[in-house]
Design a protein around this motif. Structure first.
Motif, PDB file in Angstrom:
ATOM      1  N   ASP A   1      28.089  64.789 127.817  1.00  0.00           N
ATOM      2  CA  ASP A   1      27.368  65.314 128.969  1.00  0.00           C
ATOM      3  C   ASP A   1      26.046  64.564 129.063  1.00  0.00           C
ATOM      4  O   ASP A   1      25.859  63.558 128.385  1.00  0.00           O
ATOM      5  CB  ASP A   1      27.154  66.832 128.849  1.00  0.00           C
ATOM      6  N   ASN A   2      25.146  65.019 129.886  1.00  0.00           N
ATOM      7  CA  ASN A   2      23.875  64.315 130.022  1.00  0.00           C
ATOM      8  C   ASN A   2      22.704  65.203 129.607  1.00  0.00           C
ATOM      9  O   ASN A   2      21.592  65.079 130.107  1.00  0.00           O
ATOM     10  CB  ASN A   2      23.660  63.821 131.458  1.00  0.00           C
ATOM     11  N   ALA A   3      22.980  66.119 128.683  1.00  0.00           N
ATOM     12  CA  ALA A   3      21.957  67.050 128.215  1.00  0.00           C
ATOM     13  C   ALA A   3      21.319  66.533 126.936  1.00  0.00           C
ATOM     14  O   ALA A   3      21.806  65.591 126.316  1.00  0.00           O
ATOM     15  CB  ALA A   3      22.579  68.426 127.978  1.00  0.00           C
ATOM     16  N   GLY A   4      20.223  67.168 126.540  1.00  0.00           N
ATOM     17  CA  GLY A   4      19.611  66.877 125.260  1.00  0.00           C
ATOM     18  C   GLY A   4      18.522  65.836 125.317  1.00  0.00           C
ATOM     19  O   GLY A   4      18.252  65.212 126.341  1.00  0.00           O
ATOM     20  N   GLU A   5      17.910  65.624 124.166  1.00  0.00           N
ATOM     21  CA  GLU A   5      16.847  64.642 124.056  1.00  0.00           C
ATOM     22  C   GLU A   5      17.414  63.225 124.068  1.00  0.00           C
ATOM     23  O   GLU A   5      18.603  63.009 123.821  1.00  0.00           O
ATOM     24  CB  GLU A   5      16.051  64.890 122.766  1.00  0.00           C
ATOM     25  N   LYS A   6      16.541  62.260 124.302  1.00  0.00           N
ATOM     26  CA  LYS A   6      16.979  60.884 124.468  1.00  0.00           C
ATOM     27  C   LYS A   6      17.350  60.212 123.150  1.00  0.00           C
ATOM     28  O   LYS A   6      17.862  59.090 123.151  1.00  0.00           O
ATOM     29  CB  LYS A   6      15.884  60.082 125.176  1.00  0.00           C
ATOM     30  N   ILE A   7      17.084  60.868 122.023  1.00  0.00           N
ATOM     31  CA  ILE A   7      17.441  60.298 120.727  1.00  0.00           C
ATOM     32  C   ILE A   7      18.910  60.546 120.397  1.00  0.00           C
ATOM     33  O   ILE A   7      19.375  60.174 119.321  1.00  0.00           O
ATOM     34  CB  ILE A   7      16.553  60.858 119.594  1.00  0.00           C
ATOM     35  N   VAL A   8      19.629  61.177 121.317  1.00  0.00           N
ATOM     36  CA  VAL A   8      21.054  61.433 121.153  1.00  0.00           C
ATOM     37  C   VAL A   8      21.786  60.750 122.305  1.00  0.00           C
ATOM     38  O   VAL A   8      21.412  60.907 123.465  1.00  0.00           O
ATOM     39  CB  VAL A   8      21.338  62.950 121.153  1.00  0.00           C
ATOM     40  N   ALA A   9      22.818  59.990 121.980  1.00  0.00           N
ATOM     41  CA  ALA A   9      23.585  59.312 123.026  1.00  0.00           C
ATOM     42  C   ALA A   9      24.169  60.326 123.996  1.00  0.00           C
ATOM     43  O   ALA A   9      24.660  61.373 123.594  1.00  0.00           O
ATOM     44  CB  ALA A   9      24.698  58.489 122.397  1.00  0.00           C
ATOM     45  N   ASN A  10      24.077  60.016 125.285  1.00  0.00           N
ATOM     46  CA  ASN A  10      24.641  60.885 126.297  1.00  0.00           C
ATOM     47  C   ASN A  10      25.386  60.048 127.333  1.00  0.00           C
ATOM     48  O   ASN A  10      25.543  58.838 127.171  1.00  0.00           O
ATOM     49  CB  ASN A  10      23.552  61.751 126.946  1.00  0.00           C
TER      50      ASN A  10
END
Length: 482
Positions: free
Chosen positions: A208-217
């Motif tokens: 998905d496109n959720a979460g902080e930018k330090i996690v691939a989305n």
């Protein structure tokens, strides 16, 4: 996502050293412990730990001798490294002789550490689908996301290696028995990139496109697809995926907030590696970003111990470019050299020990300005000159510069020059020079027709120490005699 900040790199190395099976001939790792596998790959929490380990391994790979900046910026002659005798051969004045890197061979001519990242991703991709969905705190969403992250990171790592060393030895599964592995030849660029595209297409459906930018989305996977298609000079697909990224809702930071980009998790960032300081789980280090800084950012540090911005690079900025005052400053000592201050988050965190510090900034690997300029390149190649100018001028406008109305080859070269300025110190320039065929325009004396034909822009392999038991390994053509 806090889970990725809660485990330090050192702890992860300790925890996962026996999770990284491999062949001693290829990646110098221990055999897989099958009994341990049975008790480890049983829960989503453990898969999260494994994924944290993969991010940590990639970060460690880039940290090694600051190779991330050497491959992307020093090799593009962006910085003055004259204070470091063993770097002088790999810049223009030394003829870009990548074969002469005393004390740096293990990081610049050896790809072993990147196979640790790849093998970790193999393990996650192989084992995650086997775990019952009830063992994941967020159910099917979390299970899919973790596999998607691993597929993204595997593709990112292979693509990065391809751009540094050329054709890689490509593995597609984890190694269980180091003694039973047969020699493996290098795979063609086309095979490697096709494999990466397949991984990323799968990742898009899992993320998905959720979460902080330090996690691939999902946005990161789309952006990487755009970069791979551009590398293949398939600009129709490159533009298509740039459009999809831009439509995801990222936005450019204003110039007043420009340096927020490297503080982490900005609205412009698409994917980055966590290197921030906190007292509990510190991922920051002193020995990476500090190479760009001198006193007063780092107490008593002289310019000879840093990489100032190269004079020719500095002169590519127009006189009215507001980025100069925002991300550069004159170094102390009156030597008229500029230092890069994108990464100036110096933290003397211990009041009782004023000699210890870290530089708390994130390493931004993909951001929106990069994608706009990549789309400008693709639009130019696809015949949309007005669209290319529009994307270029969007980035120029933020820098306080007027519209660029050039056409033809001048426009294409200006798009490259703008990428070099905008992404200075972000590990991109050399790869842009290769993809956009700029090496002979900029360094005609060093990159002859023969060198270009033999792909002498890739780095040589350390044949003495790398894969000595693999009789199928070959040296890059140019470096067989240079």
């Amino acid at each position: 996502m806090k889970r990725y900040k809660s485990l330090t790199f050192k702890a992860l190395l300790t925890a996962f050293v026996f999770l990284l099976p491999g062949c001693s001939k290829y990646i110098d790792l221990e055999p897989q412990n099958a009994t341990y596998d049975e008790v480890f790959w049983v829960s989503g929490a453990n898969v999260q730990k494994a994924m944290s380990g993969a991010y940590g391994l990639l970060r460690g790979s880039f940290l090694s001798d600051r190779s991330y900046f050497i491959f992307g910026d020093v090799a593009a002659d962006n910085f003055d490294v004259s204070g470091f005798w063993n770097y002088t051969a790999i810049v223009q004045s030394g003829g870009f002789k990548f074969s002469y890197v005393p004390y740096l061979e293990a990081s610049l001519k050896n790809w072993t550490r990147f196979y640790s990242v790849i093998n970790q991703c193999h393990l996650i991709i192989e084992n995650t689908p086997k775990i019952d969905v009830s063992k994941f705190a967020d159910g099917e969403i979390q299970k899919k996301r973790l596999e998607g992250e691993a597929r993204f990171l595997r593709a990112y790592t292979y693509f990065y290696m391809q751009r540094v060393w050329g054709d890689v030895v490509m593995t597609k599964e984890s190694f269980k028995d180091p003694d039973a592995i047969q020699p493996i030849p290098r795979s063609s660029e086309e095979e490697v990139l096709t494999y990466c595209i397949t991984d990323l297409e799968a990742a898009i459906g899992l993320l998905d496109n959720a979460g902080e930018k330090i996690v691939a989305n999902q946005g990161a996977a789309l952006a990487l697809l755009a970069e791979i298609y551009a590398w293949r000079h398939d600009y129709v697909n490159a533009e298509r995926y740039c459009n999809e990224v831009i439509d995801k809702g990222y936005s450019l930071e204003n110039l007043a907030d420009y340096k927020k980009i490297w503080k982490g998790n900005s609205k412009e960032s698409i994917f980055e590696l966590n290197m921030l300081f906190d007292a509990v789980s510190n991922e920051a280090t002193a020995g990476f970003f500090n190479i760009f800084l001198t006193d007063p950012y780092i107490k008593n540090k002289a310019i000879n111990d840093a990489w100032p911005v190269g004079e020719a690079m500095k002169n590519t900025f127009e006189e009215d470019d507001k980025r100069v005052d925002t991300i550069m400053t004159l170094s102390s000592g009156g030597n008229n050299k500029y230092i890069l201050t994108k990464y100036d988050g110096v933290n003397y965190y211990d009041p009782n020990n004023t000699s210890n510090y870290v530089v708390s900034n994130n390493l931004v690997l993909i951001r929106l300005a990069d994608i706009y300029l990549l789309r400008a390149e693709a639009r130019y190649k696809n015949g949309n000159i007005t669209g290319a100018q529009d994307d270029l001028n969007l980035i120029r406008a933020r820098a306080g510069l007027g519209l660029y109305n050039g056409i033809g080859e001048n426009l294409f070269n200006e798009i490259f020059d703008e990428r070099r300025r905008e992404l200075l110190g972000e590990g991109q320039a050399m790869f842009d020079m290769i993809r956009m065929e700029q090496l002979q325009r900029l360094f005609s004396g060093e990159y002859s027709n023969d060198r270009m034909a033999k792909k002498g822009y890739y780095w040589p392999l350390d044949m003495r120490n790398l894969l000595p038991q693999n009789e199928l390994l070959t040296q890059n053509e140019w470096w067989k005699s240079n």
